[in-house]
Design a protein around this motif. Structure first.
Motif, PDB file in Angstrom:
ATOM      1  N   ARG A   1      65.650  11.332  69.800  1.00 19.28           N
ATOM      2  CA  ARG A   1      65.594  10.283  70.816  1.00 19.28           C
ATOM      3  C   ARG A   1      65.204  10.854  72.183  1.00 19.28           C
ATOM      4  O   ARG A   1      64.506  10.224  72.959  1.00 19.28           O
ATOM      5  CB  ARG A   1      66.949   9.588  70.884  1.00 19.28           C
ATOM      6  N   THR A   2      65.631  12.075  72.464  1.00 21.95           N
ATOM      7  CA  THR A   2      65.381  12.659  73.783  1.00 21.95           C
ATOM      8  C   THR A   2      64.299  13.730  73.778  1.00 21.95           C
ATOM      9  O   THR A   2      64.072  14.368  74.794  1.00 21.95           O
ATOM     10  CB  THR A   2      66.677  13.283  74.329  1.00 21.95           C
ATOM     11  N   GLY A   3      63.636  13.954  72.664  1.00 19.59           N
ATOM     12  CA  GLY A   3      62.605  14.978  72.578  1.00 19.59           C
ATOM     13  C   GLY A   3      62.309  15.303  71.131  1.00 19.59           C
ATOM     14  O   GLY A   3      62.088  14.413  70.324  1.00 19.59           O
ATOM     15  N   PHE A   4      62.366  16.582  70.796  1.00 13.26           N
ATOM     16  CA  PHE A   4      62.135  16.981  69.408  1.00 13.26           C
ATOM     17  C   PHE A   4      62.664  18.384  69.163  1.00 13.26           C
ATOM     18  O   PHE A   4      63.022  19.110  70.091  1.00 13.26           O
ATOM     19  CB  PHE A   4      60.651  16.892  69.051  1.00 13.26           C
ATOM     20  N   VAL A   5      62.728  18.748  67.890  1.00 15.46           N
ATOM     21  CA  VAL A   5      63.140  20.079  67.468  1.00 15.46           C
ATOM     22  C   VAL A   5      61.896  20.779  66.932  1.00 15.46           C
ATOM     23  O   VAL A   5      61.143  20.196  66.147  1.00 15.46           O
ATOM     24  CB  VAL A   5      64.231  20.005  66.372  1.00 15.46           C
ATOM     25  N   ALA A   6      61.692  22.008  67.376  1.00 18.86           N
ATOM     26  CA  ALA A   6      60.544  22.794  66.933  1.00 18.86           C
ATOM     27  C   ALA A   6      61.034  24.157  66.458  1.00 18.86           C
ATOM     28  O   ALA A   6      62.055  24.665  66.929  1.00 18.86           O
ATOM     29  CB  ALA A   6      59.545  22.951  68.070  1.00 18.86           C
ATOM     30  N   GLU A   7      60.298  24.743  65.517  1.00 18.02           N
ATOM     31  CA  GLU A   7      60.645  26.058  64.991  1.00 18.02           C
ATOM     32  C   GLU A   7      59.601  27.067  65.455  1.00 18.02           C
ATOM     33  O   GLU A   7      58.396  26.838  65.313  1.00 18.02           O
ATOM     34  CB  GLU A   7      60.683  26.016  63.469  1.00 18.02           C
ATOM     35  N   SER A   8      60.062  28.185  66.002  1.00 15.00           N
ATOM     36  CA  SER A   8      59.171  29.217  66.511  1.00 15.00           C
ATOM     37  C   SER A   8      58.463  29.928  65.361  1.00 15.00           C
ATOM     38  O   SER A   8      59.077  30.261  64.351  1.00 15.00           O
ATOM     39  CB  SER A   8      59.968  30.235  67.324  1.00 15.00           C
ATOM     40  N   LEU A   9      57.171  30.175  65.523  1.00 18.30           N
ATOM     41  CA  LEU A   9      56.437  30.966  64.540  1.00 18.30           C
ATOM     42  C   LEU A   9      56.688  32.458  64.737  1.00 18.30           C
ATOM     43  O   LEU A   9      56.423  33.251  63.849  1.00 18.30           O
ATOM     44  CB  LEU A   9      54.936  30.680  64.632  1.00 18.30           C
ATOM     45  N   LEU A  10      57.208  32.847  65.895  1.00 19.85           N
ATOM     46  CA  LEU A  10      57.482  34.252  66.159  1.00 19.85           C
ATOM     47  C   LEU A  10      58.730  34.734  65.432  1.00 19.85           C
ATOM     48  O   LEU A  10      58.702  35.745  64.742  1.00 19.85           O
ATOM     49  CB  LEU A  10      57.656  34.498  67.663  1.00 19.85           C
ATOM     50  N   ASP A  11      59.836  34.003  65.600  1.00 25.48           N
ATOM     51  CA  ASP A  11      61.096  34.472  65.030  1.00 25.48           C
ATOM     52  C   ASP A  11      61.796  33.456  64.130  1.00 25.48           C
ATOM     53  O   ASP A  11      62.867  33.744  63.593  1.00 25.48           O
ATOM     54  CB  ASP A  11      62.041  34.915  66.141  1.00 25.48           C
ATOM     55  N   GLY A  12      61.228  32.273  63.965  1.00 25.34           N
ATOM     56  CA  GLY A  12      61.817  31.269  63.073  1.00 25.34           C
ATOM     57  C   GLY A  12      62.995  30.507  63.666  1.00 25.34           C
ATOM     58  O   GLY A  12      63.594  29.680  62.993  1.00 25.34           O
TER      59      GLY A  12
ATOM     60  N   LYS B   1      64.991  27.740  65.806  1.00 32.12           N
ATOM     61  CA  LYS B   1      64.733  26.352  66.174  1.00 32.12           C
ATOM     62  C   LYS B   1      65.154  26.134  67.617  1.00 32.12           C
ATOM     63  O   LYS B   1      66.174  26.652  68.058  1.00 32.12           O
ATOM     64  CB  LYS B   1      65.480  25.406  65.243  1.00 32.12           C
ATOM     65  N   VAL B   2      64.334  25.377  68.336  1.00 30.59           N
ATOM     66  CA  VAL B   2      64.625  25.053  69.727  1.00 30.59           C
ATOM     67  C   VAL B   2      64.512  23.554  69.919  1.00 30.59           C
ATOM     68  O   VAL B   2      63.725  22.893  69.240  1.00 30.59           O
ATOM     69  CB  VAL B   2      63.671  25.774  70.714  1.00 30.59           C
ATOM     70  N   THR B   3      65.325  23.039  70.824  1.00 28.74           N
ATOM     71  CA  THR B   3      65.182  21.627  71.174  1.00 28.74           C
ATOM     72  C   THR B   3      64.356  21.561  72.446  1.00 28.74           C
ATOM     73  O   THR B   3      64.531  22.353  73.362  1.00 28.74           O
ATOM     74  CB  THR B   3      66.551  20.952  71.397  1.00 28.74           C
ATOM     75  N   VAL B   4      63.448  20.615  72.472  1.00 24.54           N
ATOM     76  CA  VAL B   4      62.536  20.471  73.599  1.00 24.54           C
ATOM     77  C   VAL B   4      62.656  19.054  74.127  1.00 24.54           C
ATOM     78  O   VAL B   4      62.566  18.096  73.356  1.00 24.54           O
ATOM     79  CB  VAL B   4      61.079  20.756  73.155  1.00 24.54           C
ATOM     80  N   SER B   5      62.864  18.932  75.423  1.00 22.90           N
ATOM     81  CA  SER B   5      62.987  17.594  76.004  1.00 22.90           C
ATOM     82  C   SER B   5      61.607  17.006  76.233  1.00 22.90           C
ATOM     83  O   SER B   5      60.594  17.712  76.243  1.00 22.90           O
ATOM     84  CB  SER B   5      63.753  17.651  77.323  1.00 22.90           C
ATOM     85  N   LEU B   6      61.569  15.710  76.450  1.00 19.83           N
ATOM     86  CA  LEU B   6      60.304  15.025  76.708  1.00 19.83           C
ATOM     87  C   LEU B   6      59.699  15.418  78.053  1.00 19.83           C
ATOM     88  O   LEU B   6      58.529  15.171  78.301  1.00 19.83           O
ATOM     89  CB  LEU B   6      60.502  13.512  76.636  1.00 19.83           C
ATOM     90  N   LYS B   7      60.511  16.037  78.910  1.00 17.02           N
ATOM     91  CA  LYS B   7      60.017  16.452  80.224  1.00 17.02           C
ATOM     92  C   LYS B   7      59.205  17.745  80.152  1.00 17.02           C
ATOM     93  O   LYS B   7      58.484  18.072  81.075  1.00 17.02           O
ATOM     94  CB  LYS B   7      61.190  16.648  81.179  1.00 17.02           C
ATOM     95  N   SER B   8      59.334  18.485  79.060  1.00 19.69           N
ATOM     96  CA  SER B   8      58.628  19.763  78.912  1.00 19.69           C
ATOM     97  C   SER B   8      57.125  19.532  78.768  1.00 19.69           C
ATOM     98  O   SER B   8      56.693  18.519  78.240  1.00 19.69           O
ATOM     99  CB  SER B   8      59.134  20.510  77.681  1.00 19.69           C
ATOM    100  N   ASN B   9      56.378  20.507  79.214  1.00 22.55           N
ATOM    101  CA  ASN B   9      54.921  20.454  79.090  1.00 22.55           C
ATOM    102  C   ASN B   9      54.549  21.032  77.729  1.00 22.55           C
ATOM    103  O   ASN B   9      54.590  22.238  77.526  1.00 22.55           O
ATOM    104  CB  ASN B   9      54.272  21.250  80.224  1.00 22.55           C
ATOM    105  N   VAL B  10      54.190  20.158  76.794  1.00 19.06           N
ATOM    106  CA  VAL B  10      53.909  20.544  75.418  1.00 19.06           C
ATOM    107  C   VAL B  10      52.483  20.140  75.070  1.00 19.06           C
ATOM    108  O   VAL B  10      52.031  19.059  75.431  1.00 19.06           O
ATOM    109  CB  VAL B  10      54.901  19.855  74.454  1.00 19.06           C
ATOM    110  N   SER B  11      51.776  21.022  74.364  1.00 20.99           N
ATOM    111  CA  SER B  11      50.412  20.719  73.922  1.00 20.99           C
ATOM    112  C   SER B  11      50.331  20.840  72.411  1.00 20.99           C
ATOM    113  O   SER B  11      50.750  21.849  71.850  1.00 20.99           O
ATOM    114  CB  SER B  11      49.418  21.699  74.537  1.00 20.99           C
TER     115      SER B  11
END
Length: 160
Positions: A23-34, A36-46
């Motif tokens: 609801r407030t963003g998304f969960v992403a998994e790093s390709l570097l170390d695996g 998981k991080v939560t990212v808010s909608l305010k973050s600059n994501v491409s």
């Protein structure tokens, strides 16, 4: 090459795979170390699938450029993004001869090569398999046939 769920998050190193939208963003998994991080909608994501590179005629999608690198390197590693700018520009000119040298900076080339090598290390540089629709139809027919064979459930009478 499918870059649909691959992300670059400003301020965070490496690339990420989109896992779950919240609801407030998304969960992403790093390709570097695996991790998981939560990212808010305010973050600059491409999304990598939305990135294009300037050429003299039009913009070329990043997926097409990555495919050109994969074809040149036979799906192997590209040159290091840590090479000097002249070597990187020369290499990139082989990949995309018509790129706009005034609007595509050496830092952009470094980023693209770094991303390509990162994806290649993880085995994500593959040709897109064509979608075969014929395989879907028999499966659907089997499901319908199974439903027809199954005995119908009797509706329970409501007690008044």
């Amino acid at each position: 090459m499918n870059l649909e769920k691959i992300l670059s998050i400003s301020g965070k190193p490496g690339l990420y795979v989109l896992k779950v939208q919240t609801r407030t963003g998304f969960v992403a998994e790093s390709l570097l170390d695996g991790k998981k991080v939560t990212v808010s909608l305010k973050s600059n994501v491409s999304l990598l699938s939305e990135i294009s590179i300037y050429t003299y005629e039009a913009e070329k999608p990043l997926a097409e450029i990555m495919q050109n690198i994969a074809n040149k390197e036979n799906k192997g590693q590209a040159i290091s993004h840590k090479e000097d700018n002249a070597k990187l520009s020369s290499y990139f000119r082989e990949i995309l001869p018509e790129y706009d040298e005034e609007r595509v900076y050496p830092s952009d080339i470094k980023k693209i090569l770094n991303w390509y090598n990162m994806l290649q290390e993880r085995g994500m540089i593959v040709d897109e398999a064509p979608v075969v629709e014929e395989e879907v139809a028999p499966v659907a027919e089997e499901v319908v046939a199974e439903k027809e064979k199954a005995p119908a459930k009797k509706a329970k009478a409501k007690k008044e």
